[in-house]
Scaffold this motif. Structure first.
Motif, short mmCIF file in Angstrom:
data_model
loop_
_atom_site.label_atom_id
_atom_site.label_comp_id
_atom_site.label_asym_id
_atom_site.label_seq_id
_atom_site.Cartn_x
_atom_site.Cartn_y
_atom_site.Cartn_z
N GLY A 167 30.87 -9.91 7.25
CA GLY A 167 31.61 -10.62 7.99
C GLY A 167 32.45 -10.10 8.24
O GLY A 167 33.94 -10.80 9.05
N GLU A 168 33.06 -8.47 8.51
CA GLU A 168 34.05 -8.32 9.29
C GLU A 168 33.82 -7.81 10.86
O GLU A 168 34.49 -7.44 11.56
N GLY A 169 32.75 -8.01 11.42
CA GLY A 169 32.17 -8.08 12.98
C GLY A 169 32.02 -6.40 13.30
O GLY A 169 32.31 -5.57 12.08
N ALA A 170 31.14 -6.14 13.62
CA ALA A 170 30.85 -5.00 14.07
C ALA A 170 31.91 -4.43 14.63
O ALA A 170 32.62 -4.59 15.11
N PHE A 171 31.36 -2.89 14.42
CA PHE A 171 32.39 -1.79 15.03
C PHE A 171 31.85 -1.47 16.52
O PHE A 171 30.88 -1.68 17.13
N ARG A 172 32.98 -1.60 17.74
CA ARG A 172 33.04 -1.42 18.70
C ARG A 172 32.39 -0.25 19.16
O ARG A 172 32.57 0.84 18.34
N MET A 173 32.35 0.21 20.90
CA MET A 173 31.97 1.56 21.09
C MET A 173 32.98 2.95 20.39
O MET A 173 31.80 4.11 20.31
N PHE A 174 34.03 2.23 20.88
CA PHE A 174 34.84 3.76 19.96
C PHE A 174 35.28 3.84 19.05
O PHE A 174 36.97 4.22 18.60
N ASP A 175 35.39 2.62 18.15
CA ASP A 175 35.65 2.65 16.95
C ASP A 175 35.56 4.42 16.52
O ASP A 175 36.71 4.88 15.30
N PHE A 176 34.48 4.69 16.65
CA PHE A 176 34.20 5.83 15.68
C PHE A 176 34.92 7.12 16.23
O PHE A 176 34.71 8.23 15.71
N ALA A 177 35.25 6.86 17.31
CA ALA A 177 36.30 8.29 18.27
C ALA A 177 36.87 9.01 17.80
O ALA A 177 37.17 10.28 17.68
N PRO A 178 38.76 7.83 17.28
CA PRO A 178 38.99 8.97 16.64
C PRO A 178 39.10 10.30 15.50
O PRO A 178 39.54 10.74 15.42
N VAL A 179 38.02 9.48 14.68
CA VAL A 179 37.65 10.22 13.65
C VAL A 179 36.70 11.28 14.08
O VAL A 179 36.96 12.25 13.81
N GLY A 180 35.55 10.55 14.75
CA GLY A 180 34.95 11.53 15.31
C GLY A 180 34.83 12.72 16.55
O GLY A 180 34.42 14.46 16.57
N VAL A 181 36.09 12.20 17.46
CA VAL A 181 36.13 13.59 17.89
C VAL A 181 37.27 14.51 17.14
O VAL A 181 37.17 15.85 17.73
N GLY A 182 37.68 14.41 16.29
CA GLY A 182 38.58 15.38 15.91
C GLY A 182 37.53 16.31 14.56
O GLY A 182 37.63 17.32 14.45
N VAL A 183 36.08 15.76 14.06
CA VAL A 183 35.80 16.44 13.26
C VAL A 183 34.62 17.11 13.73
O VAL A 183 34.32 18.42 14.26
N ALA A 184 34.14 17.01 15.33
CA ALA A 184 33.54 17.25 16.37
C ALA A 184 34.27 18.26 16.61
O ALA A 184 34.28 19.89 17.45
N PHE A 185 35.61 18.88 17.35
CA PHE A 185 36.39 19.73 17.56
C PHE A 185 36.42 20.39 16.12
O PHE A 185 36.86 21.96 16.96
N VAL A 186 36.71 20.37 15.25
CA VAL A 186 37.15 21.20 14.21
C VAL A 186 35.53 21.86 13.57
O VAL A 186 35.95 22.82 13.21
N GLY A 187 34.47 20.98 13.84
CA GLY A 187 33.48 21.25 13.84
C GLY A 187 33.36 22.83 14.73
O GLY A 187 32.89 23.85 14.73
N LEU A 188 33.37 22.42 16.02
CA LEU A 188 33.31 23.32 17.37
C LEU A 188 34.44 24.76 17.12
O LEU A 188 33.63 26.37 17.01
#
Length: 609
Positions: A167-188
């Motif tokens: 009942g919270e609504g689905a995550f949208r396309m780029f809702d994951f980006a703020p965390v995902g970009v940071g994690v991918a950059f640090v991992g790289l």
């Protein structure tokens, strides 16, 4: 027995079966689903509801769009740029890993790796870099890139649809980006600055000849005047052997003929080039009357009348063939290949696919057992001989990925632009909440097929049946874990153990448990099982659901510890010559770095209150 107990028992058996690997994961998932139905924990009329679930539909549509990108030339254009990475290994690592991260954000991460894997091998061989230096970071980069968007990896799609069911609504396309970009950059950064020192750099893996030592295994057999094999076809000759011996070439006079395209009768004086062990050579000598080496038995019968100069002339007449002359190609067995657990005899490689199996490499070493006894495994590297024109179709039908020989061929400019435009419109529809993800992606896939960007047959081929069945079967099982009260029991146990601890410690525990689970079973299955537990933890702690779901999404895609945790890891195992222990040497510190980056970012972007 309570329903929750039955669910735990079924899940325990399912996890053991996943780890054992004797049966394919889609069969295991379907067995778990049907067991739940028979035991009454999943209603019979809801057993197959997963096949129409938005998460399953979205994953199928993304697979079609990913294949459309490949067919239209979008990926080839990117790969062509990646080939210009330069001669410095570190710079090659940066360019290739960054490229696969960006590609994995907008397409299936396994597909992105499969397309860049041949490029990485080609770069390594052209510049003398060990492929083992590049391929493991490439595989891990494909996992990190999937964290950035909704469609980057199935766990993100599953978590999004689960949030909607709460009942919270689905995550949208780029809702994951703020965390995902940071994690991918640090991992790289970690893999480039520190991880490259932890990645094995095995020499001797940079070329087909070095990996398989082809020339050391080539033997020459001569057809003498009185040989039984005179007038035989190659097929008749092979039938006298217990093993399907690959006859790679026939030399007649000054001409060379490829073995897989030679259909005429053998003549006296023909020289056969083949790969065979001592037993097969003995059979060919005894049953076919062939002679090992360039001299025939008739020559030997003539006594010592053959001078050294004659032998030298005979040797000079026989050219030394290399891998290119023999039209050999390396290919890696994909995790969804029809070859898995089957032998060359079962597959009838020559008769049905026109391919000779020359050698098999596993874990970076050439197998010494007889070819007919080899049961293929995911990640095996095969040395094959076949007709260049039909090679791509044969490898695709078998579920093999060619290494280093893949030629980049840009699609038509109109199709390239059309493919990008279709995808951009679908993303815009999702961003502005005009359409749900499943509808937007399905429409984009439909237009891709209807407009001719991707042929219909290839569209169906792009949908990975085992993945779809796994998701569709595990969805009702995951729901049963929640409805039976099993998820609540696990959450209560975790809260009891961590009584008095701050919620952030519970997030760390959830991250670790999901990460460990994703390293032994499919990451989508891990997300399906852990999402209900995350929801019950958030409810029990009376905090926001979002940080717990995001924690599951990130940790489910961090399968860095084992080669079986994710298909990307399995794909690079053979070409990189990796051993099982190599993965955790880089994967364990990378997992710690990802967790140390992800948890603070999640709490910053998705606070607990």
């Amino acid at each position: 027995m309570q329903d929750a107990t039955w669910v735990f028992l079924i899940l325990a058996i399912t996890l053991v079966a996943f780890v054992w690997g004797r049966f394919r994961y889609d069969l295991v998932a379907m067995a778990a689903l049907l067991s739940c139905v028979l035991l009454g924990v999943v209603p019979a009329d809801e057993a197959f509801s997963g096949f129409g679930h938005p998460a399953v539909i979205t994953v199928a549509a993304v697979l079609v769009l990913s294949r459309g990108f490949e067919h239209a030339g979008v990926v080839d254009w990117i790969a062509e740029k990646a080939l210009k990475a330069g001669s410095q290994p570190v710079w090659q690592l940066v360019v290739l890993t960054t490229t696969v991260i960006l590609m994995s954000a907008i397409m299936n991460n396994v597909g992105a790796l499969a397309l860049l894997l041949p490029v990485a091998v080609r770069v390594a061989r052209e510049h003398g870099t060990s492929p083992s230096f590049l391929l493991m970071p490439l595989a891990f980069g494909s996992l990190l890139g999937g964290l950035i968007t909704l469609i980057g990896t199935p766990p993100n799609i599953i978590i999004s649809t689960f949030r909607a069911s709460q009942g919270e609504g689905a995550f949208r396309m780029f809702d994951f980006a703020p965390v995902g970009v940071g994690v991918a950059f640090v991992g790289l950064l970690f893999m480039v600055l520190v991880g490259r020192k932890l990645t094995p750099q095995r020499q001797g893996q940079a070329s087909a000849a070095e990996l398989f030592e082809t020339s050391a295994y080539l033997s020459e057999l001569t057809v003498g005047e009185s040989a039984k094999a005179v007038g035989w076809t190659l097929r008749e000759l092979r039938e006298v052997c217990d093993e399907p011996v690959p006859i790679l070439g026939i030399i007649r006079g000054d001409k060379q003929h490829s073995g897989h395209r030679f259909f005429g009768p053998l003549q006296a004086g023909d020289i056969l080039l083949l790969e065979a062990g001592p037993e097969d050579l003995k059979q060919l000598e005894d049953k076919g009357g062939l002679t090992l080496g360039a001299r025939s038995r008739d020559d030997e019968a003539a006594g010592d009348g053959v001078s050294e100069s004659d032998e030298e002339a005979s040797a000079a007449r026989v050219p030394k063939l290399d891998a290119e002359d023999l039209q050999l190609v390396e290919a890696v067995v994909r995790t969804d290949s029809m070859m898995i657990r089957r032998t060359v005899t079962h597959l009838r490689l020559l008769n049905q696919h026109g391919l000779h199996l020359v050698a098999v490499s596993r874990d970076g070493a050439r197998l010494k057992q007889r070819l007919r006894e080899v049961r293929f495994q995911p990640g095996d590297v095969l040395l094959l001989q076949g007709d260049e024109n039909g090679l791509s179709d044969s490898l695709a039908a078998l579920g093999c990925l060619p290494l280093a020989s893949r030629k980049l061929s840009l699609g038509k400019p109109r199709q390239l632009l059309l493919s990008v435009a279709i995808f951009a419109v679908a993303i815009a529809a999702m961003m502005f909440d005009l359409l749900p993800a499943a509808i937007a992606m399905s429409l984009a896939a439909l237009v891709t097929l209807a407009s001719g960007v991707l042929p219909l047959r290839e569209g169906y081929d792009a949908i990975e049946g085992p993945v779809i069945v796994l998701l569709a079967a595990m969805l009702p099982v995951g729901q049963a874990l929640e409805t039976s009260g099993g998820a609540q029991m696990v959450a209560n146990g975790m809260m009891t153990l961590g009584d008095g601890w701050p919620p952030v410690i519970t997030l760390v525990a959830l991250f670790v448990i999901t990460l460990l689970l994703s390293n032994v079973i499919n990451n989508a299955a891990a997300a399906l099982l852990m999402a209900p537990i995350a929801a019950n933890l958030a409810s029990g702690l009376n905090v926001s659901l979002d940080p717990f779901l995001m924690t599951v999404a990130v940790s489910a895609s961090c399968a860095f510890l084992t080669p079986i945790g994710h298909q990307s890891n399995t794909l690079v195992m053979g070409p990189g010559g990796y051993h099982f222990r190599d993965y955790w040497k880089l994967g364990l510190p990378l997992s710690v770095v990802v967790m140390a980056t992800a948890i603070p970012l999640i709490l910053l972007i998705w606070p607990l209150s």
